[in-house]
Design a protein around this motif. Structure first.
Motif, PDB file in Angstrom:
ATOM      1  N   MET A   1       0.877  -1.251  -0.132  1.00 26.73           N
ATOM      2  CA  MET A   1      -0.172   0.127   0.075  1.00 26.73           C
ATOM      3  C   MET A   1       0.921   1.183   0.014  1.00 26.73           C
ATOM      4  SD  MET A   1      -3.014   1.100   2.810  1.00 26.73           S
ATOM      5  CE  MET A   1      -4.253   1.892   2.107  1.00 26.73           C
ATOM      6  N   ALA A   2       0.400   2.222  -0.874  1.00 21.25           N
ATOM      7  CA  ALA A   2       1.228   3.642  -0.815  1.00 21.25           C
ATOM      8  C   ALA A   2       1.272   4.406   0.401  1.00 21.25           C
ATOM      9  CB  ALA A   2       0.780   4.321  -2.059  1.00 21.25           C
TER      10      ALA A   2
ATOM     11  N   SER B   1       5.821   7.281  -0.589  1.00 20.05           N
ATOM     12  CA  SER B   1       5.527   7.062  -2.032  1.00 20.05           C
ATOM     13  C   SER B   1       5.080   8.274  -2.647  1.00 20.05           C
ATOM     14  CB  SER B   1       4.717   6.114  -2.472  1.00 20.05           C
ATOM     15  OG  SER B   1       4.997   4.719  -2.190  1.00 20.05           O
TER      16      SER B   1
ATOM     17  N   SER C   1       3.619  -0.447 -11.218  1.00 17.60           N
ATOM     18  CA  SER C   1       4.105  -1.195 -10.331  1.00 17.60           C
ATOM     19  C   SER C   1       3.128  -2.239 -10.070  1.00 17.60           C
ATOM     20  CB  SER C   1       4.211  -0.445  -9.084  1.00 17.60           C
ATOM     21  OG  SER C   1       5.335   0.393  -9.223  1.00 17.60           O
TER      22      SER C   1
ATOM     23  N   SER D   1       0.806  -4.960  -7.909  1.00 18.82           N
ATOM     24  CA  SER D   1       0.069  -4.827  -6.605  1.00 18.82           C
ATOM     25  C   SER D   1      -0.878  -5.890  -6.554  1.00 18.82           C
ATOM     26  CB  SER D   1      -0.420  -3.472  -6.210  1.00 18.82           C
ATOM     27  OG  SER D   1      -1.651  -3.267  -6.838  1.00 18.82           O
ATOM     28  N   PRO D   2      -1.340  -6.192  -5.304  1.00 18.72           N
ATOM     29  CA  PRO D   2      -2.469  -7.224  -5.338  1.00 18.72           C
ATOM     30  C   PRO D   2      -3.741  -6.896  -5.972  1.00 18.72           C
ATOM     31  CG  PRO D   2      -1.543  -6.944  -3.080  1.00 18.72           C
ATOM     32  CD  PRO D   2      -0.903  -5.902  -4.018  1.00 18.72           C
TER      33      PRO D   2
ATOM     34  N   ILE E   1      -0.332  -0.444 -10.515  1.00 13.59           N
ATOM     35  CA  ILE E   1      -0.748   1.030 -10.120  1.00 13.59           C
ATOM     36  C   ILE E   1       0.431   1.792 -10.700  1.00 13.59           C
ATOM     37  CG2 ILE E   1      -2.447   0.493  -8.198  1.00 13.59           C
ATOM     38  CD1 ILE E   1      -0.193   0.873  -6.419  1.00 13.59           C
TER      39      ILE E   1
END
Length: 57
Positions: free
Chosen positions: A1-2, A6, A50, A52-53, A57
């Motif tokens: 999570m960002a 980030s 990138s 992510s689950p 994103i």
């Protein structure tokens, strides 16, 4: 999570890109009367997404 790092990294990259654009512009203005000088330009490209689950994103 960002997280906050980030967001700050995105801001840092934006400021560096703007700084490079200003530098190139000033270089072009300084050499406008130089014979044989060709104008330089900045080419910006996006970062690849990138993983992510929830998807890229």
């Amino acid at each position: 999570m960002a997280g906050i790092s980030s967001a700050l990294n995105i801001a840092k990259n934006a400021l560096l890109a703007f700084q490079t654009e200003v530098h190139v512009t000033s270089h072009n203005v300084a050499n406008v009367d130089t014979e044989g000088y060709s104008r330089q330009k900045v080419v910006l490209t996006p970062y690849p997404p990138s993983p992510s689950p929830v998807g890229p994103i």
